[in-house]
Scaffold this motif. Sequence first.
Motif, PDB file in Angstrom:
ATOM      1  N   GLY A 119      70.130  19.750 109.907  1.00  0.00           N
ATOM      2  CA  GLY A 119      69.292  18.718 109.274  1.00  0.00           C
ATOM      3  C   GLY A 119      67.966  19.298 108.783  1.00  0.00           C
ATOM      4  O   GLY A 119      67.494  18.958 107.697  1.00  0.00           O
ATOM      5  N   ILE A 120      67.373  20.165 109.604  1.00  0.00           N
ATOM      6  CA  ILE A 120      66.101  20.803 109.210  1.00  0.00           C
ATOM      7  C   ILE A 120      66.309  21.641 107.957  1.00  0.00           C
ATOM      8  O   ILE A 120      65.515  21.586 106.999  1.00  0.00           O
ATOM      9  CB  ILE A 120      65.544  21.647 110.371  1.00  0.00           C
ATOM     10  CG1 ILE A 120      65.080  20.729 111.514  1.00  0.00           C
ATOM     11  CG2 ILE A 120      64.414  22.549 109.889  1.00  0.00           C
ATOM     12  CD1 ILE A 120      64.748  21.462 112.800  1.00  0.00           C
ATOM     13  N   ARG A 121      67.418  22.419 107.947  1.00  0.00           N
ATOM     14  CA  ARG A 121      67.704  23.236 106.757  1.00  0.00           C
ATOM     15  C   ARG A 121      67.911  22.340 105.527  1.00  0.00           C
ATOM     16  O   ARG A 121      67.442  22.647 104.429  1.00  0.00           O
ATOM     17  CB  ARG A 121      68.917  24.127 107.009  1.00  0.00           C
ATOM     18  CG  ARG A 121      68.646  25.287 107.956  1.00  0.00           C
ATOM     19  CD  ARG A 121      69.788  26.298 107.960  1.00  0.00           C
ATOM     20  NE  ARG A 121      71.073  25.708 108.379  1.00  0.00           N
ATOM     21  CZ  ARG A 121      71.466  25.582 109.651  1.00  0.00           C
ATOM     22  NH1 ARG A 121      70.675  26.002 110.639  1.00  0.00           N
ATOM     23  NH2 ARG A 121      72.638  25.047 109.949  1.00  0.00           N
ATOM     24  N   ASN A 122      68.594  21.227 105.718  1.00  0.00           N
ATOM     25  CA  ASN A 122      68.822  20.312 104.601  1.00  0.00           C
ATOM     26  C   ASN A 122      67.501  19.722 104.091  1.00  0.00           C
ATOM     27  O   ASN A 122      67.294  19.588 102.878  1.00  0.00           O
ATOM     28  CB  ASN A 122      69.785  19.176 105.003  1.00  0.00           C
ATOM     29  CG  ASN A 122      71.220  19.650 105.116  1.00  0.00           C
ATOM     30  OD1 ASN A 122      71.582  20.695 104.582  1.00  0.00           O
ATOM     31  ND2 ASN A 122      72.041  18.895 105.836  1.00  0.00           N
ATOM     32  N   GLN A 123      66.602  19.383 105.033  1.00  0.00           N
ATOM     33  CA  GLN A 123      65.306  18.855 104.620  1.00  0.00           C
ATOM     34  C   GLN A 123      64.507  19.905 103.849  1.00  0.00           C
ATOM     35  O   GLN A 123      63.890  19.616 102.822  1.00  0.00           O
ATOM     36  CB  GLN A 123      64.508  18.392 105.839  1.00  0.00           C
ATOM     37  CG  GLN A 123      65.005  17.087 106.420  1.00  0.00           C
ATOM     38  CD  GLN A 123      64.204  16.680 107.636  1.00  0.00           C
ATOM     39  OE1 GLN A 123      63.841  17.500 108.477  1.00  0.00           O
ATOM     40  NE2 GLN A 123      63.927  15.394 107.747  1.00  0.00           N
ATOM     41  N   GLU A 124      64.538  21.150 104.350  1.00  0.00           N
ATOM     42  CA  GLU A 124      63.831  22.232 103.654  1.00  0.00           C
ATOM     43  C   GLU A 124      64.399  22.431 102.255  1.00  0.00           C
ATOM     44  O   GLU A 124      63.666  22.619 101.279  1.00  0.00           O
ATOM     45  CB  GLU A 124      63.922  23.520 104.472  1.00  0.00           C
ATOM     46  CG  GLU A 124      63.128  23.477 105.765  1.00  0.00           C
ATOM     47  CD  GLU A 124      63.418  24.665 106.682  1.00  0.00           C
ATOM     48  OE1 GLU A 124      64.450  25.348 106.471  1.00  0.00           O
ATOM     49  OE2 GLU A 124      62.630  24.892 107.616  1.00  0.00           O
ATOM     50  N   SER A 125      65.737  22.384 102.162  1.00  0.00           N
ATOM     51  CA  SER A 125      66.377  22.526 100.858  1.00  0.00           C
ATOM     52  C   SER A 125      65.970  21.368  99.937  1.00  0.00           C
ATOM     53  O   SER A 125      65.707  21.557  98.742  1.00  0.00           O
ATOM     54  CB  SER A 125      67.892  22.571 101.024  1.00  0.00           C
ATOM     55  OG  SER A 125      68.536  22.604  99.764  1.00  0.00           O
ATOM     56  N   GLY A 126      65.905  20.159 100.494  1.00  0.00           N
ATOM     57  CA  GLY A 126      65.479  18.989  99.709  1.00  0.00           C
ATOM     58  C   GLY A 126      64.064  19.150  99.186  1.00  0.00           C
ATOM     59  O   GLY A 126      63.762  18.801  98.041  1.00  0.00           O
ATOM     60  N   ILE A 127      63.180  19.677 100.049  1.00  0.00           N
ATOM     61  CA  ILE A 127      61.786  19.901  99.629  1.00  0.00           C
ATOM     62  C   ILE A 127      61.744  20.899  98.474  1.00  0.00           C
ATOM     63  O   ILE A 127      61.049  20.693  97.478  1.00  0.00           O
ATOM     64  CB  ILE A 127      60.944  20.370 100.836  1.00  0.00           C
ATOM     65  CG1 ILE A 127      60.774  19.220 101.842  1.00  0.00           C
ATOM     66  CG2 ILE A 127      59.593  20.906 100.363  1.00  0.00           C
ATOM     67  CD1 ILE A 127      60.181  19.649 103.172  1.00  0.00           C
ATOM     68  N   ARG A 128      62.513  21.989  98.627  1.00  0.00           N
ATOM     69  CA  ARG A 128      62.548  22.979  97.541  1.00  0.00           C
ATOM     70  C   ARG A 128      63.077  22.359  96.252  1.00  0.00           C
ATOM     71  O   ARG A 128      62.568  22.624  95.153  1.00  0.00           O
ATOM     72  CB  ARG A 128      63.384  24.191  97.967  1.00  0.00           C
ATOM     73  CG  ARG A 128      62.706  25.086  98.997  1.00  0.00           C
ATOM     74  CD  ARG A 128      63.452  26.408  99.171  1.00  0.00           C
ATOM     75  NE  ARG A 128      64.832  26.226  99.616  1.00  0.00           N
ATOM     76  CZ  ARG A 128      65.211  26.095 100.896  1.00  0.00           C
ATOM     77  NH1 ARG A 128      64.303  26.133 101.868  1.00  0.00           N
ATOM     78  NH2 ARG A 128      66.491  25.957 101.206  1.00  0.00           N
ATOM     79  N   ASN A 129      64.116  21.511  96.388  1.00  0.00           N
ATOM     80  CA  ASN A 129      64.663  20.858  95.194  1.00  0.00           C
ATOM     81  C   ASN A 129      63.642  19.930  94.538  1.00  0.00           C
ATOM     82  O   ASN A 129      63.526  19.880  93.312  1.00  0.00           O
ATOM     83  CB  ASN A 129      65.940  20.079  95.542  1.00  0.00           C
ATOM     84  CG  ASN A 129      67.124  20.998  95.791  1.00  0.00           C
ATOM     85  OD1 ASN A 129      67.113  22.156  95.393  1.00  0.00           O
ATOM     86  ND2 ASN A 129      68.135  20.483  96.460  1.00  0.00           N
ATOM     87  N   GLN A 130      62.886  19.201  95.356  1.00  0.00           N
ATOM     88  CA  GLN A 130      61.852  18.321  94.812  1.00  0.00           C
ATOM     89  C   GLN A 130      60.769  19.135  94.093  1.00  0.00           C
ATOM     90  O   GLN A 130      60.326  18.779  93.004  1.00  0.00           O
ATOM     91  CB  GLN A 130      61.220  17.489  95.923  1.00  0.00           C
ATOM     92  CG  GLN A 130      62.114  16.359  96.417  1.00  0.00           C
ATOM     93  CD  GLN A 130      61.462  15.573  97.528  1.00  0.00           C
ATOM     94  OE1 GLN A 130      60.822  16.128  98.413  1.00  0.00           O
ATOM     95  NE2 GLN A 130      61.621  14.257  97.486  1.00  0.00           N
ATOM     96  N   GLU A 131      60.353  20.241  94.720  1.00  0.00           N
ATOM     97  CA  GLU A 131      59.337  21.102  94.095  1.00  0.00           C
ATOM     98  C   GLU A 131      59.843  21.654  92.765  1.00  0.00           C
ATOM     99  O   GLU A 131      59.109  21.691  91.770  1.00  0.00           O
ATOM    100  CB  GLU A 131      58.960  22.240  95.043  1.00  0.00           C
ATOM    101  CG  GLU A 131      58.191  21.777  96.266  1.00  0.00           C
ATOM    102  CD  GLU A 131      58.045  22.868  97.323  1.00  0.00           C
ATOM    103  OE1 GLU A 131      58.786  23.879  97.261  1.00  0.00           O
ATOM    104  OE2 GLU A 131      57.191  22.705  98.219  1.00  0.00           O
ATOM    105  N   SER A 132      61.118  22.061  92.758  1.00  0.00           N
ATOM    106  CA  SER A 132      61.711  22.565  91.518  1.00  0.00           C
ATOM    107  C   SER A 132      61.745  21.463  90.465  1.00  0.00           C
ATOM    108  O   SER A 132      61.478  21.695  89.280  1.00  0.00           O
ATOM    109  CB  SER A 132      63.114  23.093  91.798  1.00  0.00           C
ATOM    110  OG  SER A 132      63.751  23.490  90.600  1.00  0.00           O
ATOM    111  N   GLY A 133      62.093  20.248  90.897  1.00  0.00           N
ATOM    112  CA  GLY A 133      62.109  19.115  89.964  1.00  0.00           C
ATOM    113  C   GLY A 133      60.742  18.845  89.370  1.00  0.00           C
ATOM    114  O   GLY A 133      60.611  18.568  88.173  1.00  0.00           O
TER     115      GLY A 133
END
Length: 119
Positions: A27-41
Amino acid sequence: MSEIGLIRNQESGIRNQESGIRNQESGIRNQESGIRNQESGIRNQESGIRNQESGIRNQESGIRNQESGIRNQESGIRNQESGIRNQESGIRNQESGIRNQESVSCPDIATRKFFLFLS
């Protein structure tokens, strides 16, 4: 409950806890990935805005270039018209020059008699 049953329940509980830890880590890895995706967006949106602004500037520049082209064409037309008037004036000047030459080279009878009288 027998002692064996208690041990099995404890072992099952340990496995469940370990699985829970793995799930939390995932879950933590998924949240980190989500944050990176948001930053990329966000970066992509910012880039899109810059591209739109650049496109607007390019369109404005294109409009100014077209307006300049129209003014240049209008100026060219005026120059051509002026050239035509100059040519017409030149033709009139040549015709006048021809008449002046004819007048000098072929004087009228009175002028010829006058020059004969002087000689």
